[in-house]
Design an enzyme around this catalytic site. Structure first.
Site, short mmCIF file in Angstrom:
data_model
loop_
_atom_site.label_atom_id
_atom_site.label_comp_id
_atom_site.label_asym_id
_atom_site.label_seq_id
_atom_site.Cartn_x
_atom_site.Cartn_y
_atom_site.Cartn_z
N ASP A 14 0.82 -1.22 0.00
CA ASP A 14 0.00 0.00 0.00
C ASP A 14 0.85 1.26 0.00
O ASP A 14 2.06 1.21 0.20
CB ASP A 14 -0.96 0.00 1.21
N ASN B 116 -7.13 -2.55 14.35
CA ASN B 116 -8.56 -2.70 14.06
C ASN B 116 -8.84 -3.88 13.12
O ASN B 116 -9.95 -4.02 12.61
CB ASN B 116 -9.13 -1.40 13.47
N HIS C 147 -7.19 -4.51 10.19
CA HIS C 147 -6.94 -4.33 8.77
C HIS C 147 -5.66 -5.04 8.34
O HIS C 147 -4.76 -5.27 9.13
CB HIS C 147 -6.95 -2.85 8.36
N GLU D 55 -9.60 -1.76 5.30
CA GLU D 55 -10.18 -1.39 6.58
C GLU D 55 -11.48 -2.16 6.85
O GLU D 55 -12.17 -2.56 5.90
CB GLU D 55 -10.53 0.11 6.55
C1 GLP Z 1 -0.34 0.36 8.48
C2 GLP Z 1 -0.12 -0.50 7.24
C3 GLP Z 1 -0.42 -1.95 7.52
C4 GLP Z 1 0.27 -2.38 8.79
C5 GLP Z 1 -0.25 -1.58 9.95
C6 GLP Z 1 0.30 -2.02 11.29
O1 GLP Z 1 -1.65 0.76 8.65
N1 GLP Z 1 -0.90 -0.06 6.14
O2 GLP Z 1 -0.01 -2.74 6.41
O3 GLP Z 1 0.09 -3.76 9.02
O4 GLP Z 1 0.10 -0.24 9.69
O5 GLP Z 1 1.35 -1.21 11.66
P1 GLP Z 1 2.34 -1.51 12.84
O6 GLP Z 1 3.19 -2.66 12.41
O7 GLP Z 1 3.12 -0.23 12.98
O8 GLP Z 1 1.51 -1.83 14.03
#
Ligand code: GLP
Length: 210
Positions: free
Chosen positions: A37, A104, A106, A111
């Site tokens: 993404d 959440n 995702h 989402e």
């Molecule tokens: C972002 C990314 C996700 C990722 C998430 C979790 O929202 N788009 O792909 O899994 O963060 O992030 P973290 O690893 O910092 O908890």
């Protein structure tokens, strides 16, 4: 062919890969990567973009020659999403898709919602997701873009193998819902229950409710 995530969770993995590469134990010359993404409106050169994140944490440290990240500044974002889907197919499909987990539920930027997108698409970010990404924007959630481009659920589920990583107590509830709850678009990661070859890597804190 590797599918790669951003976020704080995979940073130790990228550090380990960079160390193995420096020690001559991993060669990426024949590897191709596709990132999950990117924020809409941020150029690859913007230090807050996921593109820059990947350069910092992995691309600049190893000998990857074929990396792909969605272009969040493309003039036509729908066409950019279609181009990305075609490029994944042309490259032979994703062998291993590495994923983080949003608190959440995702994955990528898919989402929680009553219905999910199958393919790469433009999406609106939830307030909680913008807060979770504020660390890239000087701690200011309001500075986080409102929209992003993301691989869709089918793009992710068509990978031959999936490895989801989650660490820390903030993910524990969601990990439990992902693994033990019903398959529901309100927890996009729960769809991984349908995958034939999905692995989940957790630390003790993230596994606390299992
Ligand atoms: C972002 C990314 C996700 C990722 C998430 C979790 O929202 N788009 O792909 O899994 O963060 O992030 P973290 O690893 O910092 O908890």
């Amino acid at each position: 062919m590797l599918g790669l995530p951003t976020g704080r969770t995979p940073i130790p993995l990228y550090d380990a890969l960079a160390r193995l590469h420096a020690a001559g134990r991993v060669d990426f010359a024949r590897a191709t990567t596709f990132n999950l993404d990117e924020f809409v409106g941020l150029a690859a050169t913007d230090p807050r973009s996921y593109h820059a994140f990947m350069r910092r944490h992995l691309f600049a440290r190893v000998n990857l020659a074929r990396t792909h990240v969605l272009n969040g500044t493309a003039a036509d974002l729908d066409r950019e999403c279609e181009r990305y889907e075609r490029a994944i197919v042309r490259s032979g499909g994703i062998d291993v898709q590495v994923l983080g987990l949003g608190a959440n539920g995702h994955i990528g930027f898919n989402e929680p919602a009553p219905a999910l997108h199958a393919r790469t698409h433009r999406t609106r970010l939830r307030p909680a997701t913008r807060r979770a990404n504020a660390y890239l924007f000087g701690g200011r959630a309001r500075a986080v873009p409102t929209h992003a481009l993301s691989m869709g659920m089918a793009t992710i589920l068509h990978a031959r193998r999936v490895v989801l990583m989650a660490t820390g107590s903030a993910k524990a509830r969601c990990v439990d819902r992902m693994i033990n709850g019903p398959v529901t678009p309100m927890v996009p990661a729960s769809f991984l229950q349908l995958h034939r070859h999905a692995e989940v890597w957790l630390d003790r804190a993230a596994a606390a409710r299992l």
